[in-house]
Scaffold this motif. Sequence first.
Motif, mmCIF file in Angstrom:
data_model
loop_
_atom_site.group_PDB
_atom_site.id
_atom_site.type_symbol
_atom_site.label_atom_id
_atom_site.label_comp_id
_atom_site.label_asym_id
_atom_site.label_seq_id
_atom_site.Cartn_x
_atom_site.Cartn_y
_atom_site.Cartn_z
ATOM 1 N N ALA A 1 0.833 -1.211 0.000
ATOM 2 C CA ALA A 1 0.000 0.000 0.000
ATOM 3 C C ALA A 1 0.865 1.257 0.000
ATOM 4 O O ALA A 1 0.571 2.223 -0.716
ATOM 5 C CB ALA A 1 -0.934 -0.001 1.214
ATOM 6 N N LEU A 2 1.938 1.241 0.779
ATOM 7 C CA LEU A 2 2.818 2.414 0.815
ATOM 8 C C LEU A 2 3.599 2.577 -0.483
ATOM 9 O O LEU A 2 3.803 3.705 -0.952
ATOM 10 C CB LEU A 2 3.758 2.327 2.013
ATOM 11 N N GLU B 1 1.686 4.308 -3.085
ATOM 12 C CA GLU B 1 1.625 5.763 -2.885
ATOM 13 C C GLU B 1 2.789 6.481 -3.547
ATOM 14 O O GLU B 1 2.803 7.697 -3.636
ATOM 15 C CB GLU B 1 1.585 6.100 -1.394
ATOM 16 N N HIS C 1 3.094 8.614 1.234
ATOM 17 C CA HIS C 1 2.779 8.193 2.589
ATOM 18 C C HIS C 1 1.285 7.922 2.715
ATOM 19 O O HIS C 1 0.511 8.220 1.809
ATOM 20 C CB HIS C 1 3.223 9.258 3.593
ATOM 21 N N SER C 2 0.905 7.367 3.833
ATOM 22 C CA SER C 2 -0.490 7.117 4.151
ATOM 23 C C SER C 2 -0.653 7.351 5.642
ATOM 24 O O SER C 2 0.273 7.830 6.310
ATOM 25 C CB SER C 2 -0.871 5.684 3.764
ATOM 26 N N ASN C 3 -1.813 7.002 6.164
ATOM 27 C CA ASN C 3 -2.007 7.119 7.607
ATOM 28 C C ASN C 3 -2.485 5.774 8.151
ATOM 29 O O ASN C 3 -2.974 4.925 7.391
ATOM 30 C CB ASN C 3 -2.959 8.274 7.943
ATOM 31 N N ARG D 1 -6.110 4.629 7.201
ATOM 32 C CA ARG D 1 -6.238 4.222 5.791
ATOM 33 C C ARG D 1 -5.585 2.865 5.566
ATOM 34 O O ARG D 1 -6.136 2.012 4.866
ATOM 35 C CB ARG D 1 -5.604 5.286 4.882
ATOM 36 N N LEU D 2 -4.430 2.634 6.163
ATOM 37 C CA LEU D 2 -3.759 1.339 6.014
ATOM 38 C C LEU D 2 -4.588 0.221 6.631
ATOM 39 O O LEU D 2 -4.674 -0.880 6.077
ATOM 40 C CB LEU D 2 -2.364 1.389 6.631
ATOM 41 N N ASP E 1 1.633 14.312 10.987
ATOM 42 C CA ASP E 1 1.111 14.822 9.719
ATOM 43 C C ASP E 1 1.292 16.338 9.709
ATOM 44 O O ASP E 1 0.789 17.034 10.590
ATOM 45 C CB ASP E 1 -0.372 14.459 9.605
ATOM 46 N N VAL F 1 1.552 10.223 9.856
ATOM 47 C CA VAL F 1 1.696 9.700 8.500
ATOM 48 C C VAL F 1 2.729 8.582 8.561
ATOM 49 O O VAL F 1 3.643 8.594 9.384
ATOM 50 C CB VAL F 1 2.101 10.776 7.467
ATOM 51 N N SER G 1 5.340 6.176 6.183
ATOM 52 C CA SER G 1 6.008 6.077 4.880
ATOM 53 C C SER G 1 7.057 4.977 4.924
ATOM 54 O O SER G 1 7.490 4.547 5.999
ATOM 55 C CB SER G 1 6.639 7.414 4.498
#
Length: 166
Positions: free
Chosen positions: A63-64, A67, A72-74, A77-78, A107, A115, A117
């Motif tokens: 998933a990362l 991106e 990045h994600s949070n 969301r992951l 963030d 966040v 990453s």
Amino acid sequence: MSRRTSWAEYERAVRVYTEAGAAETVQRIVTALSRLSRRLDVFYAERFEALDLSRGEWPVLQALAIEGRHGHSNPSRLAEITGVSASTMTHRLDRMVERGLIERAPDPENRTRMVVSLTREGWDRFRRAVLDVEPQEAGIFASLSDAERQTLARLLEKAIAAQSRP
């Protein structure tokens, strides 16, 4: 299990579903996809173990990586993407931080959130996994011509796209 037995089991499964009233063509597709998916799951479990990746870590790395190299994600969301609870994801991320695969930071747009990453090691592990499994993935479709593989990909993508629409 021999290939001959596996093919006979496939045919028997399709026959049972169609005898129960299901459409044969649909059952041939669904049964084939299901069996390929199970074989790949077993293969991935073995390969990822050899690469020191857990079943839970791979979808986070994936998933990362999707991106982007520096995306990045949070955690929320992951958790959503991987289908686990927020607390499970927190524990998973803690282990991945300890292993140097990911990093968490506040963030910049909302300091109450974090966040996540990939680190350089996380990206390298993702890349090694992709390159490690690619020959086996390609081998599954080796009996198809390039044109047949392109057609299969296009048809599966069309089916997936139709499921994504409201």
